[in-house]
Write a protein that holds these residues in place. Sequence first.
Motif, PDB file in Angstrom:
ATOM      1  N   ASP A  68      34.609  46.163 -27.111  1.00  0.00           N
ATOM      2  CA  ASP A  68      35.667  45.337 -26.022  1.00  0.00           C
ATOM      3  C   ASP A  68      35.676  43.927 -26.411  1.00  0.00           C
ATOM      4  O   ASP A  68      34.917  43.413 -27.328  1.00  0.00           O
ATOM      5  N   GLU A  69      36.555  43.306 -25.864  1.00  0.00           N
ATOM      6  CA  GLU A  69      36.690  41.754 -26.245  1.00  0.00           C
ATOM      7  C   GLU A  69      35.575  41.158 -25.751  1.00  0.00           C
ATOM      8  O   GLU A  69      35.010  41.324 -24.955  1.00  0.00           O
ATOM      9  N   PRO A  70      35.327  39.847 -26.316  1.00  0.00           N
ATOM     10  CA  PRO A  70      34.179  39.028 -26.118  1.00  0.00           C
ATOM     11  C   PRO A  70      34.219  38.670 -24.560  1.00  0.00           C
ATOM     12  O   PRO A  70      35.493  38.406 -23.800  1.00  0.00           O
ATOM     13  N   ILE A  71      33.203  38.232 -23.879  1.00  0.00           N
ATOM     14  CA  ILE A  71      33.344  37.891 -22.525  1.00  0.00           C
ATOM     15  C   ILE A  71      32.911  36.508 -22.361  1.00  0.00           C
ATOM     16  O   ILE A  71      31.819  36.010 -22.795  1.00  0.00           O
ATOM     17  N   GLU A  72      33.820  35.466 -21.997  1.00  0.00           N
ATOM     18  CA  GLU A  72      33.764  34.122 -22.079  1.00  0.00           C
ATOM     19  C   GLU A  72      32.574  33.752 -21.043  1.00  0.00           C
ATOM     20  O   GLU A  72      31.735  32.948 -21.188  1.00  0.00           O
ATOM     21  N   ILE A 100      24.569  37.461 -13.727  1.00  0.00           N
ATOM     22  CA  ILE A 100      24.570  36.636 -15.024  1.00  0.00           C
ATOM     23  C   ILE A 100      23.384  35.799 -15.028  1.00  0.00           C
ATOM     24  O   ILE A 100      22.674  35.652 -16.147  1.00  0.00           O
ATOM     25  N   ASN A 101      23.260  34.827 -13.872  1.00  0.00           N
ATOM     26  CA  ASN A 101      22.168  33.680 -14.114  1.00  0.00           C
ATOM     27  C   ASN A 101      20.585  34.484 -14.066  1.00  0.00           C
ATOM     28  O   ASN A 101      20.095  34.043 -14.970  1.00  0.00           O
ATOM     29  N   VAL A 102      20.591  35.662 -13.562  1.00  0.00           N
ATOM     30  CA  VAL A 102      19.362  36.312 -13.665  1.00  0.00           C
ATOM     31  C   VAL A 102      19.309  36.861 -15.100  1.00  0.00           C
ATOM     32  O   VAL A 102      17.986  36.764 -15.430  1.00  0.00           O
ATOM     33  N   LEU A 103      20.060  37.502 -15.468  1.00  0.00           N
ATOM     34  CA  LEU A 103      19.996  38.066 -16.840  1.00  0.00           C
ATOM     35  C   LEU A 103      19.642  37.004 -17.890  1.00  0.00           C
ATOM     36  O   LEU A 103      18.771  37.006 -18.813  1.00  0.00           O
ATOM     37  N   VAL A 104      20.481  35.751 -17.779  1.00  0.00           N
ATOM     38  CA  VAL A 104      20.306  34.527 -18.569  1.00  0.00           C
ATOM     39  C   VAL A 104      18.868  34.038 -18.500  1.00  0.00           C
ATOM     40  O   VAL A 104      18.011  33.624 -19.388  1.00  0.00           O
ATOM     41  N   LYS A 105      18.313  33.922 -17.170  1.00  0.00           N
ATOM     42  CA  LYS A 105      16.848  33.615 -16.952  1.00  0.00           C
ATOM     43  C   LYS A 105      15.904  34.315 -17.547  1.00  0.00           C
ATOM     44  O   LYS A 105      14.898  33.613 -17.983  1.00  0.00           O
ATOM     45  N   TYR A 106      16.054  35.797 -17.723  1.00  0.00           N
ATOM     46  CA  TYR A 106      14.979  36.506 -18.281  1.00  0.00           C
ATOM     47  C   TYR A 106      15.420  37.073 -19.810  1.00  0.00           C
ATOM     48  O   TYR A 106      14.862  38.174 -20.297  1.00  0.00           O
ATOM     49  N   ASN A 107      16.310  36.146 -20.424  1.00  0.00           N
ATOM     50  CA  ASN A 107      16.483  36.447 -21.922  1.00  0.00           C
ATOM     51  C   ASN A 107      17.225  37.675 -22.126  1.00  0.00           C
ATOM     52  O   ASN A 107      17.177  38.117 -23.190  1.00  0.00           O
ATOM     53  N   TRP A 108      17.986  38.254 -21.253  1.00  0.00           N
ATOM     54  CA  TRP A 108      18.628  39.503 -21.582  1.00  0.00           C
ATOM     55  C   TRP A 108      20.110  39.092 -22.109  1.00  0.00           C
ATOM     56  O   TRP A 108      20.622  39.747 -23.126  1.00  0.00           O
ATOM     57  N   ILE A 109      20.473  37.930 -21.808  1.00  0.00           N
ATOM     58  CA  ILE A 109      21.828  37.444 -22.547  1.00  0.00           C
ATOM     59  C   ILE A 109      21.765  35.835 -22.787  1.00  0.00           C
ATOM     60  O   ILE A 109      20.741  35.379 -22.094  1.00  0.00           O
ATOM     61  N   SER A 110      22.342  35.331 -23.492  1.00  0.00           N
ATOM     62  CA  SER A 110      22.437  33.687 -23.331  1.00  0.00           C
ATOM     63  C   SER A 110      23.759  33.339 -23.140  1.00  0.00           C
ATOM     64  O   SER A 110      24.870  34.009 -23.708  1.00  0.00           O
ATOM     65  N   LYS A 111      24.020  32.242 -22.809  1.00  0.00           N
ATOM     66  CA  LYS A 111      25.305  31.727 -22.328  1.00  0.00           C
ATOM     67  C   LYS A 111      25.495  30.631 -23.509  1.00  0.00           C
ATOM     68  O   LYS A 111      24.900  29.699 -23.813  1.00  0.00           O
ATOM     69  N   GLN A 112      26.472  30.883 -24.321  1.00  0.00           N
ATOM     70  CA  GLN A 112      27.191  29.869 -25.211  1.00  0.00           C
ATOM     71  C   GLN A 112      28.377  29.263 -24.793  1.00  0.00           C
ATOM     72  O   GLN A 112      28.714  29.408 -23.503  1.00  0.00           O
TER      73      GLN A 112
END
Length: 487
Positions: A68-72, A100-112
């Motif tokens: 799928d397309e990137p998720i901004e 999203i914030n919880v997933l970022v907090k525990y290193n599942w995803i990163s915000k670029q």
Amino acid sequence: METVDQPLISIFQNSESSPEMLQSMRDITYLSGVLSDLGSQNAFQTPSEILRFLRIIQLINEEALGLDEPIENSDTLYYRYKNRYSDPEPPSRKKVEQIINVLVKYNWISKQTRQLKMRDVGKRMMDALIRLANDSLAYYMHDDIGRSLFQARRDAEISEAYDDHGISGGNKIASMIRNVENAIKLMNERELEMLADRNALPQLEIIHQLMQELEVKLKERFRQFQTLEDSLVLSNLMHQGTAVLAEGTNLSIGMINKYLKFTTMQQTVLSSTINPEKVREFILKMYDPPLESDIPNAHQLMSFMEQDQYEGESSDGLWVPVKFAAPISADAIRESVHYLEAYEPLTDPIREEEMEVIYMEEEISIDHLGELMGESQWLLTKSMIQTDAIERYMEQVEEALMEQVMIEATSAEWGDAINSLTAIAALVGNKKITIDEASKEKVIDQPLYEKKWEWMSRDDRNKLIKKRSSRARLDEIVRNEGSGEYV
């Protein structure tokens, strides 16, 4: 087979201080953190909320795989969710952003800068959650017998996917055998029910097919482990698994044979003569037929019998597949009836013994009598008036001004002041304390208290309260007794 010949990779066999072990435990910590934080935000209150969370991580997973397309940002994910799923109550933007914030907090995803990027730990944890949900869905799509057999097949597949590649999948062979045993137990319990069900043949065929598949998979599993050094440990499991699957396969095919025979029994052409030997042989085989045999026992036969096949048959009763108790002989019944009719309970005779009343005479001195009378009157007073606080305080200070006693023994509240005065009056009346005039030094040194009440006569606050000794009280009681007075 090179990987099979080596010890399986297992957290239970590895050193707990190794870097790999610590990193794997950290991944579990991340998973626990995500579930804990989202649980505190009421993200798992209902099955619908859980499904929405799984859909969100599935969208992130698809983007990471290039499907799928990137998720901004969270807004992109929110609109993609609305376009993809027909959810009457989709998660709000705030809810998606929280996830999203919880997933970022525990290193599942990163915000670029212009993209949400999946991290390795997030991909593995998301895959594990989605596989778990799909496995559960497939599990519950079977009936209770099919669930055990489905789980046994999954155990074999997990063993193929993990054990064959050098990674421990758990004790899957033992789990597989146990699930088959559970399925056989359920089949035995529901055998009469399934034979009585006119639409049970497709289900019986599915069960038999699963049994055959499991037999093939179990043999394959044993063949894979024959080269292991610890194959001797599996010898018991091999014997147990072979016996269990043989029993399960024979049981399933036997149920199918009986079912087919029952369904065609009414169309069977009857001969004009009866062969006693064949009837005798059939009856004997009904007592203990082999599992795979099409010969039913008495209970199975009764479970399949239909009612009201002939006119007036319905009034004869109802066939119920039930096991009856062993018959009781006529002699046993006769003895039981006689026992009940002639029953006389054996009891010991009641012996009444007359107890002689003994009166005792005891003399006490006048001094002791006065003390006893005073104590009894004091106990009666204490049962109605709470004097404990004042007594404890006077035990400590021996003497003090009245206001000091009232406030320091209880408090400066209005209600406590009333109770304190009542207690002081009771103690004075029972010769426990005395009230005298205080010296000027005592009055001058008296502390000032903040209270919510005032004295009507300020002289009363300066009265001195003294604790009386036990000897002084006794002497006064004796004097009063001698003069004919008693208080």
